[in-house]
Motif scaffolding. Structure first.
Motif, short mmCIF file in Angstrom:
data_model
loop_
_atom_site.label_atom_id
_atom_site.label_comp_id
_atom_site.label_asym_id
_atom_site.label_seq_id
_atom_site.Cartn_x
_atom_site.Cartn_y
_atom_site.Cartn_z
N THR A 139 0.89 -1.03 -0.05
CA THR A 139 0.02 -0.22 0.26
C THR A 139 0.85 1.21 -0.06
O THR A 139 1.80 1.44 0.73
CB THR A 139 -0.86 0.04 1.30
OG1 THR A 139 -2.02 -1.02 1.16
CG2 THR A 139 -1.74 1.28 1.20
N GLU A 181 -2.41 -1.09 -3.45
CA GLU A 181 -3.32 0.12 -3.21
C GLU A 181 -2.44 1.25 -3.30
O GLU A 181 -1.39 1.37 -2.74
CB GLU A 181 -4.04 -0.26 -1.90
CG GLU A 181 -5.08 -1.17 -1.84
CD GLU A 181 -5.73 -1.09 -0.51
OE1 GLU A 181 -5.53 -0.34 0.53
OE2 GLU A 181 -6.40 -1.93 -0.04
N VAL A 183 -3.01 5.16 -2.51
CA VAL A 183 -3.97 6.21 -1.85
C VAL A 183 -3.39 7.68 -1.89
O VAL A 183 -2.22 7.68 -1.48
CB VAL A 183 -4.32 5.58 -0.29
CG1 VAL A 183 -5.51 6.47 0.22
CG2 VAL A 183 -4.96 4.03 -0.51
N HIS A 196 -9.63 8.96 -9.33
CA HIS A 196 -10.40 8.50 -8.07
C HIS A 196 -11.83 8.66 -8.28
O HIS A 196 -12.21 9.86 -9.18
CB HIS A 196 -9.91 8.87 -6.96
CG HIS A 196 -10.15 10.67 -6.81
ND1 HIS A 196 -11.18 11.05 -6.34
CD2 HIS A 196 -9.06 11.55 -7.02
CE1 HIS A 196 -11.10 12.50 -6.37
NE2 HIS A 196 -9.95 12.59 -6.61
N GLU A 226 -8.76 6.54 -2.83
CA GLU A 226 -8.13 5.42 -3.51
C GLU A 226 -7.86 5.86 -4.91
O GLU A 226 -8.84 6.16 -5.41
CB GLU A 226 -8.74 4.18 -3.31
CG GLU A 226 -8.02 3.01 -3.89
CD GLU A 226 -8.80 1.60 -3.47
OE1 GLU A 226 -8.10 0.54 -3.91
OE2 GLU A 226 -9.63 1.58 -2.73
#
Length: 250
Positions: A139, A181, A183, A196, A226
């Motif tokens: 992530t 991921e 973000v 997004h 995200e």
């Protein structure tokens, strides 16, 4: 006590040893990588438990395998330069830390910027953790809460085409990663806006505006959004994609 009455941990079946070590070494919280000991509060209680690594070679093999593969780790690079405790001798990103970081399976990286140090140091280390190690769950969080202050920040429209950002895209699309991921903080560069999900501003839900510095603000929305990294790679990626063929060699 008779010699035959002495409890011998390694006489236990492997599955029972694994269960015991899992109870000792797997934390309910993520482990923050900090200094040579890899920890910072509130996880400092684990530092004493890790003395179990020093019992003997077999204990180190069994305990460290569980510790690195079953815990989630956080690497905080939310500064203009990589923190010295990560890159200095014995740090997680140092040459001495290579063996340890290659054993990490799940990692969250907090970034404030994607610049030269990502291209030269952090990106190659993460790529090595994937290709020659166990990293499978990654992530990336871009932009700290301090962006709320909206300090003067010039927006580089060519950022996505520069080598550091291209290195990031290659990392995200590595086929050996099983879960990825990407973000962004809700106050983010407008270049990320198409990537997004945004809700219609006529509703009482999330909507977005862009200020005179090109920073997008998702108002009434979550702190983090995200980003569709696959769409980012498809739109801005310029390098040859990595193709997974057969099994890796170590």
């Amino acid at each position: 006590m008779a010699k035959s009455d002495v409890f011998r941990f390694f006489d236990l079946p492997p599955e029972l040893r694994c269960a015991i070590l899992t109870q000792l070494l797997v934390s309910d919280s993520t482990v923050v990588l900090h200094n040579a000991t890899l920890f910072s509060p509130p996880l400092s209680e684990l530092t004493g438990i890790l003395n179990i690594f020093l019992v003997n070679a077999q204990m180190y093999r069994e305990a460290s395998a569980i510790f690195y593969s079953e815990n989630g780790f956080i690497l905080n690079a939310q500064s203009h330069r990589l923190p010295v405790h990560l890159t200095s001798q014995g740090g997680f990103l140092s040459e001495e830390g290579q063996n340890a970081r290659r054993r990490v399976r799940k990692l969250t990286v907090h970034l404030i910027r994607i610049g030269g140090e990502f291209e030269r140091v952090l990106g190659p280390a993460l790529t090595d953790m994937v290709l020659k190690g166990s990293l499978r769950d990654l992530t990336l969080r871009l932009g700290p809460p301090s962006w709320r202050t909206r300090a003067t920040r010039s927006v580089d429209p060519d950022m996505v085409h520069r080598p550091p950002f291209q290195a990031l895209l290659r990392l995200l699309s590595d086929p050996y990663l099983e879960k990825v991921e990407f973000v962004g903080w809700r106050v983010h560069m407008s270049v990320f806006c198409p990537f997004h999900q945004r809700k219609h501003p006529s509703t009482k839900t999330d909507h977005e505006s862009v200020d005179d510095q090109g920073l997008a603000v998702l108002r009434n929305g979550p702190d983090w959004v995200e980003l569709d990294w696959r769409a980012l790679v498809e739109t801005y990626g310029t390098g040859q994609p990595i193709v997974r063929i057969g099994e890796r060699s170590y």
